[in-house]
Every structure is written in structure tokens, then in C-alpha cells.
Motif scaffolding. Structure first.
Motif, PDB file in Angstrom:
ATOM      1  N   TRP A  95      99.689  49.666   7.349  1.00 49.67           N
ATOM      2  CA  TRP A  95      99.051  48.374   7.104  1.00 49.67           C
ATOM      3  C   TRP A  95      97.535  48.542   7.015  1.00 49.67           C
ATOM      4  O   TRP A  95      96.876  47.951   6.142  1.00 49.67           O
ATOM      5  N   ILE A  96      96.974  49.367   7.893  1.00 49.59           N
ATOM      6  CA  ILE A  96      95.531  49.630   7.872  1.00 49.59           C
ATOM      7  C   ILE A  96      95.140  50.347   6.579  1.00 49.59           C
ATOM      8  O   ILE A  96      94.160  49.991   5.922  1.00 49.59           O
ATOM      9  N   ILE A  97      95.922  51.356   6.205  1.00 53.25           N
ATOM     10  CA  ILE A  97      95.650  52.095   4.968  1.00 53.25           C
ATOM     11  C   ILE A  97      95.751  51.170   3.754  1.00 53.25           C
ATOM     12  O   ILE A  97      94.888  51.194   2.858  1.00 53.25           O
ATOM     13  N   HIS A  98      96.791  50.344   3.716  1.00 59.11           N
ATOM     14  CA  HIS A  98      96.992  49.419   2.593  1.00 59.11           C
ATOM     15  C   HIS A  98      95.805  48.481   2.440  1.00 59.11           C
ATOM     16  O   HIS A  98      95.321  48.249   1.314  1.00 59.11           O
ATOM     17  N   HIS A  99      95.323  47.936   3.540  1.00 59.55           N
ATOM     18  CA  HIS A  99      94.211  46.986   3.449  1.00 59.55           C
ATOM     19  C   HIS A  99      92.893  47.685   3.115  1.00 59.55           C
ATOM     20  O   HIS A  99      91.991  47.053   2.540  1.00 59.55           O
ATOM     21  N   ARG A 100      92.788  48.939   3.421  1.00 48.41           N
ATOM     22  CA  ARG A 100      91.614  49.693   2.969  1.00 48.41           C
ATOM     23  C   ARG A 100      91.681  49.887   1.457  1.00 48.41           C
ATOM     24  O   ARG A 100      90.655  49.826   0.763  1.00 48.41           O
TER      25      ARG A 100
END
Length: 228
Positions: free
Chosen positions: A134-139
């Protein structure tokens, strides 16, 4: 009620210690090495979240090289999270029925504790892995246009699905990628209809899990804002 003294260990420390204790106890009592294997797999499944944490720190320091390196390491180790689902196969070595009456469940406490140990491992690993994704996706969404960000997410699903097959059936690990010649030799001889179908099935599972996790996270955020 929820007050925690300053410098007191976070509750996650106690939960981790308890889980390790249960796993070791199960191994000592049942002599089943699977409980140690599952414990190791939980550790590997939590590495992606740790890598994302350090990646964000390096990004704040504007260190592009280290940020990119940690991002690559995250991609290599992320499949260890969805891989944990396949650890449910170890339940076949645990008996849940009595020998006398096939339809009667056993009252062997250690069998049921083994079930909960493996089930908790899958939950912990998936939650930690999906949070890192989720963190990677939002980055991606912050730095790339939406279609490219979503395509990158799809590629992560597909590569993770293939990695689950490679890990379970070929018994290769994340660090085997650092030996590319051996790694490529191993996988090229196992490309067939089953490996492709299993990889796509695993990729779909990762996608479904991530979608549900994202919905739950967004719903929790909305509820939190309503109670401010």
C-alpha cells in the motif's frame, strides 16, 4: 485505560515474543519442525515492511541510490508475504479427528494450537506485506501518472504470483536471485501449463487481498475522520 508509560515497550513487542514462545513450545512438544519453518517464514514476510520503512527514511534524506536499492530489495522480498498462504498445506501433518470416530474432533490441545499458529502466521504476514505494498502503491501514485502506477502495481501482482510458484515448487528463495545464472537455469526448465496457471492464480490472490486491504484501510481512515 490505554495509557502506556513513556519508554515502555510497544505492545507489538509482547505479541511478537508470545508468538515466538508459542512456536518454540509447539516444536518442543510436538517435535514438528514445521512450526519453526512457519516462524522463519513470518520473519521473511515482515522484511518488506521493514525495507519500506528504511526506504522512506532514505527518500526523506534525498538519497536516490539507497532509496532505489531498498525499493529493489523490497520487490525481491515482498513475495514472502503472499507465499505464507501456501503454508496451510502443513496442516495435513496435524490430526484434527479422533482415530476411533472419524467425524469426532480431537481434544488434543497441541493440534489446535498448531492450527492457530499457522493461521496467525498467514494473517500477520499478509497484513504486513499488504501494508508495505500500500505504501509503495501510493508512492507510485504521487510520482507517476495513474495508468503507469496501476500498470506497475499489476506487474507486482504478476511477479509475486510467479515467485510464490518458484518458492513452493522449485524451493528457491529470494536470495537466489543474487545468483542469476543458477536461478534462470532452474526456472526455464519448469515453464508449463501448470506453472503458468498457478502463477496467475497466485497473482489474482495477491490482487484480491490487496484490494480488500485497501478498502479496509480507507474505510478505517474515513471512520477515524468522522470521530475527530
Amino acid at each position: 485505560m490505554f495509557y502506556r508509560r513513556r519508554h515502555a515497550p510497544h505492545p507489538i513487542v509482547y505479541c511478537t515474543a508470545l508468538y515466538i514462545l508459542i512456536s518454540l513450545l509447539l516444536f518442543i512438544i510436538t517435535k514438528r519442525s514445521v512450526h519453526l519453518v512457519v516462524l522463519w517464514n513470518v520473519f521473511l514476510a515482515n522484511l518488506p515492511l521493514l525495507l519500506v520503512f528504511f526506504m522512506c527514511l532514505e527518500d526523506q534524506r534525498r538519497d536516490t541510490f539507497r532509496t532505489g536499492l531498498l525499493g529493489v530489495l523490497w520487490l525481491i522480498f515482498f513475495p514472502n508475504a503472499p507465499y505464507l498462504i501456501t503454508d496451510f498445506i502443513h496442516l495435513q501433518h496435524i490430526t484434527f479427528y479422533t482415530n476411533e470416530t472419524p467425524n469426532l474432533y480431537t481434544t488434543n490441545f497441541w493440534s489446535w494450537l498448531g492450527l492457530f499458529q499457522i493461521g496467525a502466521a498467514v494473517f500477520i504476514g499478509l497484513f504486513s506485506g499488504m501494508l508495505s505494498l500500500w505504501i509503495i502503491h501510493h508512492r507510485f501514485l504521487k510520482r507517476l501518472i495513474s495508468p503507469i502506477a496501476e500498470f506497475a502495481l499489476l506487474m507486482i501482482f504478476i511477479s509475486s504470483g510467479a515467485a510464490v510458484y518458484i518458492g513452493r515448487f522449485l524451493r528457491l528463495n529470494s536470495w537466489d536471485l543474487f545468483y542469476p545464472a543458477h536461478f534462470i537455469t532452474q526456472i526455464t526448465g519448469h515453464i508449463n501449463s501448470f506453472s503458468i496457471a498457478f502463477s496467475l492464480m497466485s497473482a489474482a490472490a495477491v490482487g484480491i487481498e490487496y484490494c480488500f486491504f485497501s478498502v479496509l484501510l480507507m474505510t478505517a481512515a474515513k471512520i477515524s475522520r468522522l470521530h475527530r
